[in-house]
Scaffold this motif. Structure first.
Motif, mmCIF file in Angstrom:
data_model
loop_
_atom_site.group_PDB
_atom_site.id
_atom_site.type_symbol
_atom_site.label_atom_id
_atom_site.label_comp_id
_atom_site.label_asym_id
_atom_site.label_seq_id
_atom_site.Cartn_x
_atom_site.Cartn_y
_atom_site.Cartn_z
ATOM 1 N N SER A 107 12.701 -4.619 -6.224
ATOM 2 C CA SER A 107 11.954 -4.082 -5.084
ATOM 3 C C SER A 107 11.755 -2.602 -5.353
ATOM 4 N N SER A 108 10.539 -2.135 -5.239
ATOM 5 C CA SER A 108 10.239 -0.731 -5.507
ATOM 6 C C SER A 108 9.220 -0.225 -4.501
ATOM 7 N N TYR A 109 9.097 1.110 -4.475
ATOM 8 C CA TYR A 109 8.201 1.758 -3.531
ATOM 9 C C TYR A 109 7.264 2.684 -4.293
ATOM 10 N N PHE A 110 5.990 2.399 -4.215
ATOM 11 C CA PHE A 110 4.968 3.163 -4.924
ATOM 12 C C PHE A 110 4.253 4.058 -3.923
ATOM 13 N N THR A 111 4.239 5.366 -4.185
ATOM 14 C CA THR A 111 3.447 6.266 -3.365
ATOM 15 C C THR A 111 2.075 6.370 -4.017
ATOM 16 N N MET A 112 1.062 5.977 -3.270
ATOM 17 C CA MET A 112 -0.303 5.938 -3.762
ATOM 18 C C MET A 112 -1.139 6.930 -2.960
ATOM 19 N N VAL A 113 -2.071 7.612 -3.648
ATOM 20 C CA VAL A 113 -2.936 8.591 -2.997
ATOM 21 C C VAL A 113 -4.385 8.137 -3.131
ATOM 22 N N ALA A 114 -5.112 8.170 -2.016
ATOM 23 C CA ALA A 114 -6.521 7.765 -1.992
ATOM 24 C C ALA A 114 -7.395 8.913 -2.484
ATOM 25 N N LYS A 115 -8.400 8.578 -3.296
ATOM 26 C CA LYS A 115 -9.303 9.575 -3.889
ATOM 27 C C LYS A 115 -10.758 9.208 -3.599
ATOM 28 N N ASP A 116 -11.597 10.252 -3.506
ATOM 29 C CA ASP A 116 -13.033 10.008 -3.391
ATOM 30 C C ASP A 116 -13.662 9.979 -4.786
ATOM 31 N N GLU A 117 -14.982 9.887 -4.830
ATOM 32 C CA GLU A 117 -15.697 9.774 -6.113
ATOM 33 C C GLU A 117 -15.504 11.002 -7.005
ATOM 34 N N ASP A 118 -15.194 12.149 -6.398
ATOM 35 C CA ASP A 118 -15.002 13.386 -7.161
ATOM 36 C C ASP A 118 -13.536 13.648 -7.496
ATOM 37 N N GLY A 119 -12.644 12.713 -7.134
ATOM 38 C CA GLY A 119 -11.231 12.879 -7.435
ATOM 39 C C GLY A 119 -10.457 13.678 -6.402
ATOM 40 N N ASN A 120 -11.073 13.945 -5.262
ATOM 41 C CA ASN A 120 -10.392 14.679 -4.190
ATOM 42 C C ASN A 120 -9.625 13.707 -3.290
ATOM 43 N N ASN A 121 -8.493 14.165 -2.767
ATOM 44 C CA ASN A 121 -7.733 13.352 -1.823
ATOM 45 C C ASN A 121 -8.562 13.111 -0.564
ATOM 46 N N VAL A 122 -8.462 11.899 -0.028
ATOM 47 C CA VAL A 122 -9.176 11.565 1.201
ATOM 48 C C VAL A 122 -8.209 10.956 2.218
ATOM 49 N N PRO A 123 -8.468 11.192 3.508
ATOM 50 C CA PRO A 123 -7.600 10.613 4.546
ATOM 51 C C PRO A 123 -7.616 9.086 4.502
ATOM 52 N N VAL A 124 -6.469 8.502 4.867
ATOM 53 C CA VAL A 124 -6.340 7.043 4.904
ATOM 54 C C VAL A 124 -6.095 6.597 6.344
ATOM 55 N N PRO A 125 -6.477 5.372 6.668
ATOM 56 C CA PRO A 125 -6.164 4.847 8.003
ATOM 57 C C PRO A 125 -4.651 4.738 8.178
ATOM 58 N N GLY A 126 -4.193 4.896 9.401
ATOM 59 C CA GLY A 126 -2.781 4.655 9.696
ATOM 60 C C GLY A 126 -2.516 3.160 9.752
ATOM 61 N N ILE A 127 -1.249 2.809 9.937
ATOM 62 C CA ILE A 127 -0.920 1.388 10.086
ATOM 63 C C ILE A 127 -0.381 1.143 11.495
ATOM 64 N N ILE A 128 -0.576 -0.072 11.948
ATOM 65 C CA ILE A 128 -0.081 -0.507 13.249
ATOM 66 C C ILE A 128 1.276 -1.161 13.016
ATOM 67 N N LEU A 129 2.298 -0.604 13.634
ATOM 68 C CA LEU A 129 3.652 -1.157 13.510
ATOM 69 C C LEU A 129 3.862 -2.122 14.670
ATOM 70 N N ASN A 130 3.971 -3.418 14.363
ATOM 71 C CA ASN A 130 4.060 -4.411 15.429
ATOM 72 C C ASN A 130 5.256 -5.351 15.288
ATOM 73 N N THR A 131 6.168 -5.022 14.376
ATOM 74 C CA THR A 131 7.417 -5.776 14.255
ATOM 75 C C THR A 131 8.555 -4.787 14.032
ATOM 76 N N GLU A 132 9.755 -5.220 14.328
ATOM 77 C CA GLU A 132 10.929 -4.360 14.084
ATOM 78 C C GLU A 132 11.028 -4.038 12.591
ATOM 79 N N GLN A 133 10.715 -5.018 11.744
ATOM 80 C CA GLN A 133 10.763 -4.816 10.293
ATOM 81 C C GLN A 133 9.762 -3.736 9.860
#
Length: 178
Positions: A107-133
């Motif tokens: 089990s591992s955790y990968f930190t991923m960064v979203a990029k646009d066409e020019d290689g710049n960081n772009v905002p990502v949608p948040g997630i909806i937390l709907n379980t205790e897990q």
């Protein structure tokens, strides 16, 4: 904007072939890491709607060996969303097809960064937390980030105090010649 975690979850399975193995007949760890990076990329890209790059991988422990002929299943899920980054949890299991026995291999955790066409960081949608897990996984990601910051600053050359560490080194397989 917020998205459901289930909407970007991905599962893949692949049969382990002799070409994936090392000299002892076990599957190369590097091959499994490659598969893990691919599924983390796919999950993060699906969630963000953008090309994503791997920023870091947290804790890669190979818990059980994987044999040639086993079916490996990788599961990826978004555990955390920041402004432009996501933590993708990846679980690896192997199954002996003849006996049906399933082993948790990693089990591992990968930190991923979203990029646009020019290689710049772009905002990502948040997630909806709907379980205790999902709340537990999100909170655990925050704690892991704080631990990494503390670890990095404590061992910066400008912050490192050798006298605080020398005694602890005496308990290890090391010879100090300063």
């Amino acid at each position: 904007m917020f998205k459901q975690i289930k909407d970007s979850q991905i599962t893949i399975s692949q049969l382990m072939l002799p070409s994936h193995s090392n000299f002892s007949g076990k599957i190369h760890g590097g091959f499994i890491l490659n598969l893990m990076d691919q599924i983390a990329f796919a999950c993060a890209s699906k969630h963000s709607g953008h090309y994503c790059v791997t920023a870091s991988v947290n804790k890669v422990d190979f818990l059980n060996p994987i044999d040639v002929g086993e079916l490996v299943t990788l599961k990826a899920s978004i555990n955390y969303t920041g402004r432009t980054s996501m933590v993708v949890g990846v679980r690896v299991e192997s199954e002996n097809i003849q006996t049906g026995k399933v082993k948790h291999c990693n089990s591992s955790y990968f930190t991923m960064v979203a990029k646009d066409e020019d290689g710049n960081n772009v905002p990502v949608p948040g997630i909806i937390l709907n379980t205790e897990q999902s709340v537990r996984r999100f909170a655990r990601s925050i704690t892991r980030q704080e631990q990494a910051k503390n670890r990095n600053s404590k061992f910066k050359p400008s912050e490192f105090k050798i006298e605080e560490h020398l005694e602890a080194l005496n308990e290890h397989n090391v010879k100090i010649e300063l």
